[in-house]
Write an enzyme that holds these catalytic residues in place. Sequence first.
Site, PDB file in Angstrom:
ATOM      1  N   ASP A 118       0.702  -1.100   0.025  1.00 38.17           N
ATOM      2  CA  ASP A 118      -0.043  -0.032   0.039  1.00 38.17           C
ATOM      3  C   ASP A 118       0.882   1.240   0.038  1.00 38.17           C
ATOM      4  O   ASP A 118       1.983   1.250   0.573  1.00 38.17           O
ATOM      5  CB  ASP A 118      -0.944   0.001   1.255  1.00 38.17           C
ATOM      6  CG  ASP A 118      -2.003   1.158   1.393  1.00 38.17           C
ATOM      7  OD1 ASP A 118      -2.582   1.200   0.295  1.00 38.17           O
ATOM      8  OD2 ASP A 118      -1.904   1.863   2.195  1.00 38.17           O
ATOM      9  N   GLU A 122       1.726  -0.051  -5.077  1.00 41.38           N
ATOM     10  CA  GLU A 122       1.010   0.879  -5.311  1.00 41.38           C
ATOM     11  C   GLU A 122       1.358   2.218  -5.679  1.00 41.38           C
ATOM     12  O   GLU A 122       1.811   2.869  -4.455  1.00 41.38           O
ATOM     13  CB  GLU A 122      -0.173   1.067  -4.236  1.00 41.38           C
ATOM     14  CG  GLU A 122      -1.228   2.145  -4.619  1.00 41.38           C
ATOM     15  CD  GLU A 122      -2.189   2.679  -3.708  1.00 41.38           C
ATOM     16  OE1 GLU A 122      -3.123   2.927  -3.709  1.00 41.38           O
ATOM     17  OE2 GLU A 122      -1.689   2.651  -2.145  1.00 41.38           O
TER      18      GLU A 122
END
Length: 549
Positions: free
Chosen positions: A227, A251
């Site tokens: 993330d 990400e």
Amino acid sequence: MKFGPLWALVLALTVAGVASAATLEQWRSRSIYQVLTDRFARSDISTTAKCNVTEGNYCGGTYQGIIKKLNYIQEMGFSAIWISPITLNIPEKTKFGYAWHGYWQQDLYKLNDHYGSAEDLKMLSRALHARGMYLMVDIVTNHNGWNGSADSVDYTRFRPFNDRKYYHDYCAIADYTDQVQVENCWLGDTTVPLPDLNTEDQNVRTMYGTWIKQLISNYSIDGLRLDTVKYVDRPFWASFQRAANIFATGEVLSSNITFACSYQAELGSVLNYPAYYAIIDFLNSTSGTTAPLLHAAQTFKTSCKDTSVLTTFTENHDLPRFASQTKDMALAKNALALTLLWDGIPIVYAGQEHHYSGYADPANREATWLSGYSNKAELYTLTRTLNLVRSRALALSPSYATYNIWPIYNDTHTIAFRKGSSNAQIISVFTNVGSTNTNYAPWTLTLASGVTGWIPGTDVVEVLSCTKLTISPDGSLAVKMQKGLPKVYFSAAAAKADRRICNGAYTVSDAGDAAPSETRKSVATAGLRGKKKKAVAIAGIMAYHGLNT
Ligand SMILES: *[C@@H]1O[C@H](CO)[C@@H](O)[C@H](O)[C@H]1NC(C)=O
Ligand SMILES: *[C@@H]1O[C@H](CO)[C@@H](O)[C@H](O)[C@H]1NC(C)=O
Ligand SMILES: *[C@@H]1O[C@H](CO)[C@@H](O)[C@H](O)[C@H]1NC(C)=O
Ligand SMILES: *[C@@H]1O[C@H](CO)[C@@H](O)[C@H](O)[C@H]1NC(C)=O
Ligand SMILES: *[C@@H]1O[C@H](CO)[C@@H](O)[C@H](O)[C@H]1NC(C)=O
Ligand SMILES: *[C@@H]1O[C@H](CO)[C@@H](O)[C@H](O)[C@H]1NC(C)=O
């Protein structure tokens, strides 16, 4: 000596890649299905349990539920799943609801027990491995979560980072283009601030390294989705990737391919946001053209260390669902086909196969069970077919994965690609005209001799309509476009080897599909209307199509 520096670079890349090379290699041929654990399947496999996305409550999805629905996922052709972060989160209800999504963790050594127990998670991992599937877990290292103001954070509630010294001092990110702020200030807001770990600190790095090794080993995790990668300093990622020593896709939310792919220096893979933007721009029926896709196909391969391990998607829990922007089923099919056939490892977000249409968070986080898990849905069967064909291409020739998608035809609204070396190649054709644009009667484009790699007389199957046709004597392939649908061609010999592709049965195409001159005649008489007709008669099908650009 001229090549000295180049060899040094090759060597450096090879050595740097050694630690995770095997696992990158294993992931290259995978296809990933993304589930939000709370929203995919309940232990009672209810298909009616209410889940109001705006209320921010736990809806009841569990690891046991996922286990019970693995057939549904595997039969759609997926060989890996990505689940939500597994750690204990803010337990209480915040202004934005509960932390049912998992991105507000507090204790990295405890699990979020709404999803099930440690034994349940291990059972999920075992169930996947028994099917030859992989488990990818979402990992958050940038921040923890807190319910209350930034100055009210009780750091002793966190584990293992239970002291203020492990965190950056509070500041809100004011300028998202300033990478120093992005890496050092806090995400979240004043109601749910996200205390930002001081990942530059060696102790923090070591503690994260210890944790991730244990986590991977305790639950037999095969891959990580990382993330908020661009919110954390790069050296941290190098050390985290080394500690984890398995495939990780990060990400990096950016449309800039150079920027996104620069993280391949630290991580094996990043989510291919630049491809996402190119695909969405292309499929915009108001203003889309093939230019962004053509550009992407031409530049990504030189901008990235390895495009074959980037992860490709057109939906996820942070983005508007495709169908929130257009209900057109033909465009949705083009979106899914591009996701599954683009370079890299495809990811389909649960609900995309049911044409879910939630717009932004939280509306795009609908419960999958409300679809009834129908395996007859149009987009379910399309996904299944394309996963089967891709797997078949990879089985025939592992170099399918590393063969960069290559544009072989383009006009303003339609583009065709080849991917894969001879007899394992997939030829795909995408168009953004949509299913209802009356300017686009059925029309035919010709893929010129040579560009498909198939010799005259080769039988090929258009796998989405299960139509068989033959490469014409001059080596060209006439592609009959209609209703805005994508076309995907695979050699009949290759398709036959897997009876699940079209159930091994194909309609033999009418002469039109294989013979351009015939097609021209049939299209000219069948499809074209009004004032366009004359132009076509004079200049042929290609010009007709051009008139509508
Ligand atoms: C979902 O919850 C919101 C807020 O409580 C409410 O306004 C809305 O009507 C609910 N939607 C449905 C479909 O029940
Ligand atoms: C969490 O935040 C909400 C909304 O800001 C507040 O009403 C509630 O009291 C907080 N809960 C706890 C346990 O602090
Ligand atoms: C892994 O399992 C060991 C043994 O049960 C436990 O002590 C440790 O806390 C676990 N670590 C994580 C990150 O789950
Ligand atoms: C894209 O990113 C690269 C590398 O960070 C940067 O040099 C370049 O200026 C960026 N391009 C644009 C258009 O922002
Ligand atoms: C499609 O293009 C139009 C015109 O440029 C733009 O206003 C719209 O926001 C685009 N839609 C999407 C979903 O990007
Ligand atoms: C794309 O179309 C342009 C204009 O017709 C043409 O010059 C170019 O060669 C095409 N590119 C490919 C890869 O087909």
